[in-house]
Design a protein around this motif. Sequence first.
Motif, mmCIF file in Angstrom:
data_model
loop_
_atom_site.group_PDB
_atom_site.id
_atom_site.type_symbol
_atom_site.label_atom_id
_atom_site.label_comp_id
_atom_site.label_asym_id
_atom_site.label_seq_id
_atom_site.Cartn_x
_atom_site.Cartn_y
_atom_site.Cartn_z
ATOM 1 N N LEU A 166 4.113 40.218 -9.704
ATOM 2 C CA LEU A 166 3.509 39.750 -8.648
ATOM 3 C C LEU A 166 2.069 39.850 -9.404
ATOM 4 C CD1 LEU A 166 4.948 42.360 -6.031
ATOM 5 C CD2 LEU A 166 5.186 40.395 -6.974
ATOM 6 N N ASP A 167 1.107 39.899 -10.661
ATOM 7 C CA ASP A 167 -0.353 40.002 -10.785
ATOM 8 C C ASP A 167 -0.731 38.589 -11.514
ATOM 9 O OD1 ASP A 167 -0.601 42.686 -9.483
ATOM 10 O OD2 ASP A 167 -0.491 43.507 -11.426
ATOM 11 N N TRP A 168 0.805 38.076 -11.583
ATOM 12 C CA TRP A 168 0.553 36.814 -12.638
ATOM 13 C C TRP A 168 0.484 35.972 -11.842
ATOM 14 C CZ3 TRP A 168 4.858 36.607 -17.170
ATOM 15 C CH2 TRP A 168 5.479 37.563 -17.874
ATOM 16 N N SER A 169 -0.621 35.332 -12.302
ATOM 17 C CA SER A 169 -0.604 32.660 -11.838
ATOM 18 C C SER A 169 0.658 32.589 -11.355
ATOM 19 C CB SER A 169 -1.780 32.497 -12.236
ATOM 20 O OG SER A 169 -1.594 32.570 -13.582
ATOM 21 N N GLN A 170 1.099 31.710 -10.889
ATOM 22 C CA GLN A 170 1.956 30.965 -11.311
ATOM 23 C C GLN A 170 2.032 30.224 -12.344
ATOM 24 O OE1 GLN A 170 5.085 30.978 -8.970
ATOM 25 N NE2 GLN A 170 5.576 29.826 -10.559
ATOM 26 N N LYS A 171 0.663 29.812 -13.027
ATOM 27 C CA LYS A 171 0.498 29.610 -14.748
ATOM 28 C C LYS A 171 0.944 30.375 -15.232
ATOM 29 C CE LYS A 171 -2.766 26.812 -16.379
ATOM 30 N NZ LYS A 171 -4.024 27.344 -17.123
ATOM 31 N N ASP A 172 0.729 31.515 -15.320
ATOM 32 C CA ASP A 172 1.073 32.722 -16.270
ATOM 33 C C ASP A 172 3.056 32.117 -16.681
ATOM 34 O OD1 ASP A 172 -1.428 32.907 -16.683
ATOM 35 O OD2 ASP A 172 -1.559 35.047 -16.452
ATOM 36 N N VAL A 173 3.521 32.664 -14.994
ATOM 37 C CA VAL A 173 5.054 32.498 -14.759
ATOM 38 C C VAL A 173 5.398 31.984 -15.731
ATOM 39 C CG1 VAL A 173 6.930 32.750 -13.183
ATOM 40 C CG2 VAL A 173 4.626 33.960 -13.003
ATOM 41 N N ASP A 174 4.643 30.572 -15.644
ATOM 42 C CA ASP A 174 5.802 28.703 -16.003
ATOM 43 C C ASP A 174 5.075 29.018 -17.491
ATOM 44 O OD1 ASP A 174 6.074 28.440 -13.905
ATOM 45 O OD2 ASP A 174 4.064 27.193 -12.739
ATOM 46 N N THR A 175 3.720 29.547 -17.772
ATOM 47 C CA THR A 175 3.664 29.715 -19.187
ATOM 48 C C THR A 175 4.723 30.062 -19.881
ATOM 49 O OG1 THR A 175 1.848 29.072 -18.868
ATOM 50 C CG2 THR A 175 1.795 29.249 -21.101
ATOM 51 N N LEU A 176 4.267 31.384 -19.825
ATOM 52 C CA LEU A 176 4.409 32.976 -20.183
ATOM 53 C C LEU A 176 6.485 32.864 -20.166
ATOM 54 C CD1 LEU A 176 2.862 35.458 -19.606
ATOM 55 C CD2 LEU A 176 2.235 33.867 -21.941
ATOM 56 N N LEU A 177 7.132 32.115 -18.810
ATOM 57 C CA LEU A 177 8.256 32.702 -18.953
ATOM 58 C C LEU A 177 9.156 31.420 -19.507
ATOM 59 C CD1 LEU A 177 9.120 34.487 -16.252
ATOM 60 C CD2 LEU A 177 8.730 35.297 -18.424
ATOM 61 N N ALA A 178 8.294 30.136 -19.949
ATOM 62 C CA ALA A 178 9.710 29.244 -19.941
ATOM 63 C C ALA A 178 10.243 29.371 -20.658
ATOM 64 C CB ALA A 178 7.938 28.185 -20.280
ATOM 65 N N GLY A 179 11.211 28.788 -21.029
ATOM 66 C CA GLY A 179 12.729 28.506 -21.637
ATOM 67 C C GLY A 179 13.724 29.953 -21.837
ATOM 68 N N SER A 180 12.481 30.909 -20.710
ATOM 69 C CA SER A 180 14.045 32.655 -21.472
ATOM 70 C C SER A 180 14.735 32.800 -19.372
ATOM 71 C CB SER A 180 12.295 33.080 -21.148
ATOM 72 O OG SER A 180 13.432 34.296 -20.825
ATOM 73 N N GLY A 181 15.187 33.360 -20.104
ATOM 74 C CA GLY A 181 16.341 33.778 -18.416
ATOM 75 C C GLY A 181 14.933 34.056 -17.503
ATOM 76 N N LEU A 182 14.219 35.361 -18.089
ATOM 77 C CA LEU A 182 14.290 35.474 -17.371
ATOM 78 C C LEU A 182 12.895 35.315 -16.646
ATOM 79 C CD1 LEU A 182 11.980 38.406 -20.030
ATOM 80 C CD2 LEU A 182 13.982 39.000 -17.667
ATOM 81 N N ALA A 183 12.783 33.852 -16.027
ATOM 82 C CA ALA A 183 12.636 33.428 -15.104
ATOM 83 C C ALA A 183 12.654 33.306 -14.003
ATOM 84 C CB ALA A 183 12.024 31.489 -16.079
ATOM 85 N N SER A 184 13.911 33.345 -13.834
ATOM 86 C CA SER A 184 14.880 33.448 -12.799
ATOM 87 C C SER A 184 14.485 35.250 -12.241
ATOM 88 C CB SER A 184 16.168 33.163 -12.975
ATOM 89 O OG SER A 184 16.940 33.760 -13.571
ATOM 90 N N THR A 185 14.680 35.599 -12.693
ATOM 91 C CA THR A 185 13.896 37.377 -12.061
ATOM 92 C C THR A 185 12.432 37.197 -12.089
ATOM 93 O OG1 THR A 185 15.707 37.460 -14.245
ATOM 94 C CG2 THR A 185 14.278 39.780 -13.053
ATOM 95 N N ALA A 186 12.225 36.457 -12.648
ATOM 96 C CA ALA A 186 10.218 36.580 -12.092
ATOM 97 C C ALA A 186 10.582 35.879 -10.628
ATOM 98 C CB ALA A 186 9.857 36.004 -12.646
ATOM 99 N N ALA A 187 11.947 34.813 -10.562
ATOM 100 C CA ALA A 187 11.083 34.341 -9.432
ATOM 101 C C ALA A 187 11.677 35.094 -8.461
ATOM 102 C CB ALA A 187 12.214 32.874 -9.903
ATOM 103 N N MET A 188 12.501 35.781 -8.273
ATOM 104 C CA MET A 188 13.454 36.365 -7.182
ATOM 105 C C MET A 188 12.638 38.144 -7.172
ATOM 106 S SD MET A 188 17.100 36.827 -8.317
ATOM 107 C CE MET A 188 17.293 38.876 -8.350
#
Length: 470
Positions: A166-188
Amino acid sequence: MSISAGTKSLSCYRNKSYQSCSALPGLGQLFRRISGQSSQPLDLVDSQPELLQWLQERQYDACKLKLVTQELPGQGRGLVANAAVCKGELLLAVPQQLIIFPETAAAESCLAPLLSQPQQLSDWSLLALFLAEQLYLCDRAGGSSSSAAWAPYIGVLPRNPIGTVLDWSQKDVDTLLAGSGLASTAAMIRIGAQLVWQDLQPLLTAAKQQGLCPADMFSKADIYWAIGICLSRSVRLADRGDQVVLVPFADLLNHEPSCEAYLLWEEQQQAVVLRPDRDYSPGQQVFISYGPKSSGELLLSYGFCPPAGSNPHDAARLSFSLQDSDPWLQAKQQALQRQGKASSESFALRIDGLPAELLPSLALCAAQPQSAAEVEALADELFAGRWPSIGGVSCEQLALEMLAKACKAALKGYPQQAEADRQLAAAGQAGGGFAHRRELMAAVRVRERQILSRTEFVAQQRIRQLRKGA
Ligand SMILES: C[S@@+](CC[C@H](N)C(=O)[O-])C[C@H]1O[C@@H](n2cnc3c(N)ncnc32)[C@H](O)[C@@H]1O
């Protein structure tokens, strides 16, 4: 019904929901217990004396406890044994009056007159409301922390940034989680936080209109801080209707991936208790488990990642859905529904096994029977653990082919290079913020790639056996 069917060495179950594929040499060593213990006894002066005093004022004799609060390198505070502790003993019993239940939160809120039906809000919303109000009273109300009944507890809670996603910026989320299945966990997680904020909006507007709280109480930043605290510190009590609660003092316990001790509600004690899963000597940190979470999940919800190779719950997530172009789409959707499954599912693959439901689901996705009635019968067979053949090909083979293909695609889907990730993960130098997250996520990807590569390898091996008629 699996990678391992018919192959003795690959067929034993590790637990009820995971199927073993333990053939990878040397991986057992990855699961050696990482104790995180120093051989030197720690300085056993409690680092949070105000908290102890407050616990005592609330009729909790913390002095009798065998635990003291200590600063621990890289982990914040933790609880350390100051006397010998035996496996299974009642080490901690936080009584009802110290636990923040959702109903406590509603009753003690300045918005209580509007909360006559607290069930209208989720547990998380009520706890977030409570924490945000207490934070305001402690930090903003003229600097007088004494006006907040829970001030000593609020005083030990971390302030922003807490470290969750929740502290990450959307840009951090997009950059750091690209390609990982964790992207959907973070989105949830992030959507969950938005829902809490939205859930509270009408109430906050009404409260401000009625003058129940100052206009600057319950800012979005404070509510998000409170949600971050719930994410990283709340406990779900299975034995109290799955209620989500905050348990002061017990929430200073850190997580250890192989630990099997949990905070539980004990009716007889009328308390949240800890019974350790091992003995501890004086000076050793006492751990609990936050649940069987992968390192990526721990990073998103708690802001830390266990040391490489220490987490038996590490996983790589793959999502599968029925194809819109599938001629049996509707029949398959209905069949899955009858089995209690969704037509789109995410599965956590582990290095030592697959979720038991994965291959039957994939087989149903891939198989092309002759009629809708056959789809239904096929689903029954697959989810009962049998592998019928369709057009002369075993459904096990169809499922494994789909799995191998998905693993290959996931491996190709990472924008970062594997070698660059290995180097970044090994560096371990970044102090905080984005650089720190980038290193931790590189370490998570190293493990995800290991799991995906291994799963693909085992699947291909079994496909070859099946093609040879083994
Ligand atoms: C329930 S709190 C535990 C107490 C916390 N250490 C503190 O100082 O308040 C959860 C937080 O503790 C930290 N934590 C827990 N287990 C950890 C571990 N094994 N390694 C590093 N940090 C850990 C993380 O910051 C996490 O968000």
